[in-house]
Design a protein around this motif. Sequence first.
Motif, PDB file in Angstrom:
ATOM      1  N   GLY A  82       0.846  -1.207   0.000  1.00 35.90           N
ATOM      2  CA  GLY A  82       0.000   0.000   0.000  1.00 35.90           C
ATOM      3  C   GLY A  82       0.863   1.231   0.000  1.00 35.90           C
ATOM      4  O   GLY A  82       1.902   1.274  -0.664  1.00 35.90           O
ATOM      5  N   GLY A  83       0.436   2.241   0.768  1.00 31.55           N
ATOM      6  CA  GLY A  83       1.206   3.465   0.807  1.00 31.55           C
ATOM      7  C   GLY A  83       1.327   3.981   2.219  1.00 31.55           C
ATOM      8  O   GLY A  83       0.539   3.624   3.101  1.00 31.55           O
ATOM      9  N   LEU A  84       2.339   4.821   2.435  1.00 36.29           N
ATOM     10  CA  LEU A  84       2.522   5.407   3.756  1.00 36.29           C
ATOM     11  C   LEU A  84       1.379   6.377   4.045  1.00 36.29           C
ATOM     12  O   LEU A  84       0.675   6.826   3.150  1.00 36.29           O
ATOM     13  CB  LEU A  84       3.867   6.139   3.808  1.00 36.29           C
ATOM     14  N   GLY A  85       1.230   6.689   5.305  1.00 31.02           N
ATOM     15  CA  GLY A  85       0.207   7.667   5.676  1.00 31.02           C
ATOM     16  C   GLY A  85      -1.077   7.027   6.132  1.00 31.02           C
ATOM     17  O   GLY A  85      -2.085   7.691   6.262  1.00 31.02           O
ATOM     18  N   ASP A  86      -1.064   5.711   6.387  1.00 29.83           N
ATOM     19  CA  ASP A  86      -2.300   5.068   6.835  1.00 29.83           C
ATOM     20  C   ASP A  86      -2.445   5.129   8.363  1.00 29.83           C
ATOM     21  O   ASP A  86      -3.466   4.743   8.892  1.00 29.83           O
ATOM     22  CB  ASP A  86      -2.370   3.610   6.346  1.00 29.83           C
ATOM     23  N   ARG A  87      -1.420   5.630   9.045  1.00 24.87           N
ATOM     24  CA  ARG A  87      -1.394   5.697  10.508  1.00 24.87           C
ATOM     25  C   ARG A  87      -1.735   4.334  11.105  1.00 24.87           C
ATOM     26  O   ARG A  87      -2.325   4.244  12.169  1.00 24.87           O
ATOM     27  CB  ARG A  87      -2.394   6.745  11.023  1.00 24.87           C
TER      28      ARG A  87
ATOM     29  N   PHE B 119      -1.013  -0.028   9.660  1.00 26.72           N
ATOM     30  CA  PHE B 119      -0.101  -1.124   9.364  1.00 26.72           C
ATOM     31  C   PHE B 119       1.199  -0.681   8.687  1.00 26.72           C
ATOM     32  O   PHE B 119       2.301  -0.948   9.180  1.00 26.72           O
ATOM     33  CB  PHE B 119      -0.860  -2.120   8.491  1.00 26.72           C
ATOM     34  N   TYR B 120       1.074   0.005   7.552  1.00 22.90           N
ATOM     35  CA  TYR B 120       2.278   0.379   6.795  1.00 22.90           C
ATOM     36  C   TYR B 120       3.119   1.371   7.580  1.00 22.90           C
ATOM     37  O   TYR B 120       4.343   1.277   7.624  1.00 22.90           O
ATOM     38  CB  TYR B 120       1.892   0.962   5.430  1.00 22.90           C
ATOM     39  N   ASP B 121       2.470   2.344   8.190  1.00 23.20           N
ATOM     40  CA  ASP B 121       3.217   3.328   8.969  1.00 23.20           C
ATOM     41  C   ASP B 121       3.943   2.659  10.121  1.00 23.20           C
ATOM     42  O   ASP B 121       5.053   3.036  10.482  1.00 23.20           O
ATOM     43  CB  ASP B 121       2.256   4.396   9.510  1.00 23.20           C
ATOM     44  N   SER B 122       3.286   1.642  10.663  1.00 22.80           N
ATOM     45  CA  SER B 122       3.881   0.941  11.779  1.00 22.80           C
ATOM     46  C   SER B 122       5.162   0.230  11.354  1.00 22.80           C
ATOM     47  O   SER B 122       6.188   0.274  12.046  1.00 22.80           O
ATOM     48  CB  SER B 122       2.843  -0.031  12.319  1.00 22.80           C
ATOM     49  N   SER B 123       5.129  -0.425  10.193  1.00 26.31           N
ATOM     50  CA  SER B 123       6.336  -1.087   9.704  1.00 26.31           C
ATOM     51  C   SER B 123       7.420  -0.050   9.430  1.00 26.31           C
ATOM     52  O   SER B 123       8.606  -0.265   9.678  1.00 26.31           O
ATOM     53  CB  SER B 123       6.035  -1.879   8.431  1.00 26.31           C
ATOM     54  N   HIS B 124       6.982   1.095   8.953  1.00 26.90           N
ATOM     55  CA  HIS B 124       7.913   2.168   8.628  1.00 26.90           C
ATOM     56  C   HIS B 124       8.585   2.697   9.891  1.00 26.90           C
ATOM     57  O   HIS B 124       9.768   3.041   9.881  1.00 26.90           O
ATOM     58  CB  HIS B 124       7.157   3.279   7.893  1.00 26.90           C
ATOM     59  N   GLU B 125       7.829   2.719  10.996  1.00 25.91           N
ATOM     60  CA  GLU B 125       8.388   3.165  12.270  1.00 25.91           C
ATOM     61  C   GLU B 125       9.565   2.287  12.674  1.00 25.91           C
ATOM     62  O   GLU B 125      10.628   2.789  13.042  1.00 25.91           O
ATOM     63  CB  GLU B 125       7.325   3.077  13.366  1.00 25.91           C
ATOM     64  N   GLY B 126       9.370   0.974  12.591  1.00 28.14           N
ATOM     65  CA  GLY B 126      10.432   0.047  12.945  1.00 28.14           C
ATOM     66  C   GLY B 126      11.636   0.239  12.051  1.00 28.14           C
ATOM     67  O   GLY B 126      12.790   0.195  12.493  1.00 28.14           O
TER      68      GLY B 126
ATOM     69  N   ALA C 258     -10.358  -2.864  11.689  1.00 25.86           N
ATOM     70  CA  ALA C 258      -9.147  -3.460  11.144  1.00 25.86           C
ATOM     71  C   ALA C 258      -9.200  -3.118   9.666  1.00 25.86           C
ATOM     72  O   ALA C 258      -9.530  -3.946   8.834  1.00 25.86           O
ATOM     73  CB  ALA C 258      -9.128  -4.965  11.365  1.00 25.86           C
ATOM     74  N   ALA C 259      -8.981  -1.844   9.386  1.00 26.48           N
ATOM     75  CA  ALA C 259      -9.258  -1.366   8.039  1.00 26.48           C
ATOM     76  C   ALA C 259      -8.251  -0.340   7.553  1.00 26.48           C
ATOM     77  O   ALA C 259      -8.522   0.408   6.630  1.00 26.48           O
ATOM     78  CB  ALA C 259     -10.667  -0.769   7.991  1.00 26.48           C
ATOM     79  N   GLY C 260      -7.077  -0.275   8.136  1.00 30.15           N
ATOM     80  CA  GLY C 260      -6.051   0.655   7.660  1.00 30.15           C
ATOM     81  C   GLY C 260      -6.551   2.087   7.682  1.00 30.15           C
ATOM     82  O   GLY C 260      -7.135   2.538   8.665  1.00 30.15           O
ATOM     83  N   LYS C 261      -6.342   2.771   6.582  1.00 27.46           N
ATOM     84  CA  LYS C 261      -6.723   4.176   6.498  1.00 27.46           C
ATOM     85  C   LYS C 261      -8.240   4.339   6.557  1.00 27.46           C
ATOM     86  O   LYS C 261      -8.758   5.343   7.031  1.00 27.46           O
ATOM     87  CB  LYS C 261      -6.170   4.762   5.201  1.00 27.46           C
TER      88      LYS C 261
ATOM     89  N   GLY D 203      -8.832   1.280  18.223  1.00 29.06           N
ATOM     90  CA  GLY D 203      -7.913   1.395  17.100  1.00 29.06           C
ATOM     91  C   GLY D 203      -7.181   0.092  16.824  1.00 29.06           C
ATOM     92  O   GLY D 203      -7.372  -0.901  17.521  1.00 29.06           O
ATOM     93  N   VAL D 204      -6.317   0.128  15.800  1.00 24.86           N
ATOM     94  CA  VAL D 204      -5.648  -1.094  15.400  1.00 24.86           C
ATOM     95  C   VAL D 204      -4.214  -0.828  14.959  1.00 24.86           C
ATOM     96  O   VAL D 204      -3.883   0.318  14.619  1.00 24.86           O
ATOM     97  CB  VAL D 204      -6.448  -1.802  14.280  1.00 24.86           C
ATOM     98  N   ASP D 205      -3.405  -1.847  14.982  1.00 20.90           N
ATOM     99  CA  ASP D 205      -2.019  -1.874  14.491  1.00 20.90           C
ATOM    100  C   ASP D 205      -1.061  -1.057  15.354  1.00 20.90           C
ATOM    101  O   ASP D 205      -0.118  -1.603  15.904  1.00 20.90           O
ATOM    102  CB  ASP D 205      -1.925  -1.418  13.026  1.00 20.90           C
ATOM    103  N   THR D 206      -1.273   0.273  15.422  1.00 23.85           N
ATOM    104  CA  THR D 206      -0.435   1.075  16.310  1.00 23.85           C
ATOM    105  C   THR D 206      -1.340   1.593  17.421  1.00 23.85           C
ATOM    106  O   THR D 206      -2.549   1.448  17.346  1.00 23.85           O
ATOM    107  CB  THR D 206       0.167   2.288  15.575  1.00 23.85           C
ATOM    108  N   ASP D 207      -0.751   2.197  18.433  1.00 24.74           N
ATOM    109  CA  ASP D 207      -1.586   2.793  19.471  1.00 24.74           C
ATOM    110  C   ASP D 207      -2.203   4.061  18.893  1.00 24.74           C
ATOM    111  O   ASP D 207      -1.559   5.097  18.795  1.00 24.74           O
ATOM    112  CB  ASP D 207      -0.752   3.096  20.724  1.00 24.74           C
ATOM    113  N   GLN D 208      -3.429   3.954  18.489  1.00 25.71           N
ATOM    114  CA  GLN D 208      -4.060   5.048  17.732  1.00 25.71           C
ATOM    115  C   GLN D 208      -4.786   6.042  18.625  1.00 25.71           C
ATOM    116  O   GLN D 208      -5.432   6.957  18.118  1.00 25.71           O
ATOM    117  CB  GLN D 208      -5.040   4.468  16.695  1.00 25.71           C
TER     118      GLN D 208
END
Lengths: 510, 354, 355
Positions: free
Chosen positions: B55-60, B62-69, B242-245, B263-268
């Motif tokens: 996908g793309g960055l900016g979803d706050r 799943f992808y952003d979370s991987s990017h954080e790591g 559980a729906a990303g952006k 929220g999901v994936d990161t602490d939202q």
Amino acid sequence: MQESIIKLVGISKVFPGVVANDNINLEIRRGEIHAIVGENGAGKSTLMKIIYGLYQPTAGEIYINGRLMNVANPQIAIKNGIGMVHQHFMLVPSFTAAENVVLGSEPRKNTVFMDFEEAVIITKALSEKYGLYVDPYQKVEDLSVGIQQRIEILKVLYRGADILILDEPTAVLTPQETQELFAIMRRLVKDMGKTIIIITHKLQEVLEVSHRVSVMRRGKLVGTMDTKDATEQILAEMMVGKEVVFDKFHANQNKGKTLMEVKNLVVRDNRGFIAVDGISFSVAAGEILGVAGVEGNGQTELVEALTGLRKVEEGSILVNGKDMANRSPSEFRKMGISHIPEDRLKTGLAPEASVNENLLMGYQHKKPYESFGMKLNKKAIYQKTAQLIKQFDIRTPSGQTKVKSLSGGNMQKLVVAREFSFNSPILIISQPTRGLDIGAIEFIHRQIIEMRDAGRAILLISADLDEIFRLSDRIVTIYEGKLTGEFMTADVTKQAIGLYMTGKNLSTAG
Amino acid sequence: MKKTIAVLLILMLIGGLVLTGCGKTDDAQKQQEEVPAEPGDEEKEPLKVALVLSGGLGDRSFYDSSHEGFERAKKELGIEGSVLECKNDPSLYQDQLIQASENAQAVVVVGFEFFDVIQEVAPEYPEVNYIYLDNVVEGFDNITCITYLENEGTFLAGALAAMLTQETSIEGINEEKIIGMVGGVDLPVIRNFQVGYEAGAKYIDEEVRVETIYAGDFEDPAKGKECALALYAKGADIVFHAAGKTGEGVFEAAKEAKAYAIGVDTDQRYINPDVIVASMIKGVGLSVFETIEKIIDGTFEPGKVIYYGINEGGVDIGYGTPDMKQIVPDEIKEKVEEIKAKVKSGEIQVPTAK
Amino acid sequence: MKKIKLSQDLEYIFSLALSIVLALIIGALIILANGKSPLTAYASLINGSLGSPYKMATTLAKTVPLILTGLATAVAFSSGIFNIGGEGQLYLGAFAAAYVGFTFTNLPGLIGIPLALIFAALAGGFYALIPALLKVKYGIDEVITTIMFNSIAILFTGYLANYPFASSVGKMGATEMIAPAYKLLRLVARSKLHTGIFFTAVIALAIYYLMEKTSVGYDFKMIGTNLIFAKYGGINAERNMVIAMIISGVLCGIAGAFEVLGNHYRFLQAISPGYAFDGMLVSLIVKNKVVGVILMSIFFGILKTGSIAMEFETAIPSELVLVIQAIIILFIAGEKGFAQILRRIHAKEGVRGDV
């Protein structure tokens, strides 16, 4: 009376490959009705569009009220009191009459929203003042060509034009309407000090209404003269450069058997109202039946029903004894019916397509133009189109030229060429010469007579009474969707027909 | 007339493209600014890592979370790297993966969508290590898979929601025992979320009803909002997503409906602490960081499948930072901890989606 | 006087070229505004799309679905029927091809591949037929129905790929992989360019022949340019519109089939990133002309592939090419304006030669 309001000095206009106006010097005097006549393609419309700012001259000067002006766009022309009614209407079809009249300078409510009520009031007032009746609430797309033109004229008047340019204003009007228009024109000039330039082909009208007349031919101004010194013959000669004969054609010699018979036909218009109300008539081989009537009395719907383009509610259309009501247009064509429609741009042609493509319509599935069920044979097609272009004198740079760039006369010749080339036994011809010049009218009239003499059955619908009288063997009058009378042309006068057309004798004609 | 309509439609479409284009451009630029090449260890060549996203960055999420790591690894481990986004365009998966493989020693591949592509590309680049998140591919020496036991995390979320929906003393909690979930797309991964969530709720109270709607999109907050509003209208007072952006729309809806979301994936929670009571955290960032760390210190064993569940700290429940007002009562939090311990010990077996 | 006659096609090509150049210039300004060098950016765009056989192949691979959906649009739009439902037809076609591929696994490729293509064509064509019939029988606007049909097809195939026909491996919203015999040969190592491109070329030729050299194409075009005239001239507009729509649907279905047979080897839930809409743009830009569709598709393919390389090498977001595409379209919408300017210039030249 002698003061010049518009003066053109050495105006030339060159389009790629064509000189439309060639060094034109013309003076329009304040308070006159100035007629400009000339064949189609003579450059009249171009000249008027230059005055109106739609075209820029390639050379020359324009003086308005004695001042040298650069009329860069129509807004400047309007500001200087010039208004133009175009030959092809510039209306918005989905707007009402009132909205079209005020379009461009709408009355406003709270400065933002258009004031529809006010627009209606304005339109009503204008149409009463000038005697041009329109229903302000009706949408333009539902109105006949004649009424649409009234709206065009009202629109120009609404903008307070001092100089009115009328491009073929009477082409779509009935004799009565024409007379009314002339009365308005005279009143505008005499009582309100306006100046009118009228472009027309109808020489009697020139003689009747104008003070002075200018004749154009092939981009040049041939001459200007006082109308009182002019005759139809003189003007015609100046226009076409040769003598034109205005005789009536000989009547048909041998009428054959009836080819088309219409019985109690009922047809609705686009709004669902009955437009054709129980019409019956028949046409025989070798005769021309003229349908005379004021525009908008069901002629359009009648023709469409007779060619398969419109649904028939009741009644029958017998062609060779077979009822064709509600058959498709292609079935009508297969039964040998050709059709010259009233609106060539909308129905008779594809303006965006080439001359060749427009001539091909109807031949594309016939041998030798098509083989193997779908392959088009270029050679055969080009031969045929070249022959038609030549035979019908269609003036076009080439067969590949888009039809929209042809003049009105040549467009109509194209339609006639195609429709007549099928050798159909029945021809339905609607407004065949609307807006055309004398040369083209004469040409098309002769073609029609030739077809009749070759034994075709012809139904001629025209708003031009002269045309009806000149060509028809028999005349029926139509009023509000009903036939009000039937006459042999030889036995009736225009005045009498005019009365039947306006429904005045409905009760007695029964 | 028709043509005009068609042209208008197209123009609107273009308008949309331009707008989204611009939006994303901004994000991408931000990313860029945040990524000044950190000078790595002088002695050692820095490890080159590429992060490839389906996908793309900016979803706050799943992808952003991987990017954080990934970013953390850059900072703390001194790796070099670049991000390649596919923006959910399947025609780009292979191109981007090849691009990444050409330029990096390790490629972090984020997105179950790469299943076929990674199997095609990895053998072509045997010297490159692939770390594949969110799906399992077996039998390749240079592909290491990280898969998350989302169902364990959502089990906790479901339990939490089922308890919270009965706390009618809290403003915005209604009488009905209904909780909701908005899924991104009806996919195996997301169904795994759903199964855990439902099981957690039933574990607390058999009577709690779980309503789930799939938005059919991971990128469309407007759809997410519609779905969540529908759930709230049905009587749900807490909706998990559980729906990303797309999930951002769920938070919008919660605010509008004066109800709650998870929220999901990161602490939202930081997105809107007034309505987001907690988040099911998927330790995507952590797993990315830890794997890169292992590669660097040489303890990395390629070709394995690594599971991240409650045990590994791969999934958890987060309640935001301490400065945020806590909506979830402490008793519930304690209960959640108890359940967590039971899952760890194996006392509770969380079901998996088929 | 020197005769200056510019055909309208030539005029159009000129204004299109002008639009593209202007769009690239504006793109360059945007790059410049971001403090990057436009030259480097465009160089990496060109190098990234054409710089090696692999890159060229990748670019060409991108053009296959664009050409097919572009042609689908061209056929329908020039026949006066507006198929906005290409995406849905593509999805159904893709699924149909995948279904054949994972069901009849014993067939040899020579039979299987044509069979898969036929199924895809039938699926796409049938799915286009429904809105076409709704239009000609009941006057229901096909623009609306086809748009709605997109959602139905995408969600329906999504369901199929997730439940009844879900892949047994790799949880990912996809069907089983097609049998090896169905896989179209890849032409260049690592790239996805497959033999479908030859088939696409043949289809393009066939569509060109149909539209330009046959009475069917003539009928289509007449309906598209003036429906009233076509009816008046005896063309059965309803039947022809339905046929044009079916052809359009068939092309989209085949585009979907190639995505499965040549690209992904299985049906994916989100198999198309909006190919049909891109194809529509391509076709509209070139006024639904077949040759134009092919050239413009290649251009779009270059932009798409190149932009990825550009993004990687210069960190300029690949969305820039979307901006460039949008600008081209905006300019094309103003094409009449360009043409007018052009005519004016020529008119003036004409005078100079004349006076």
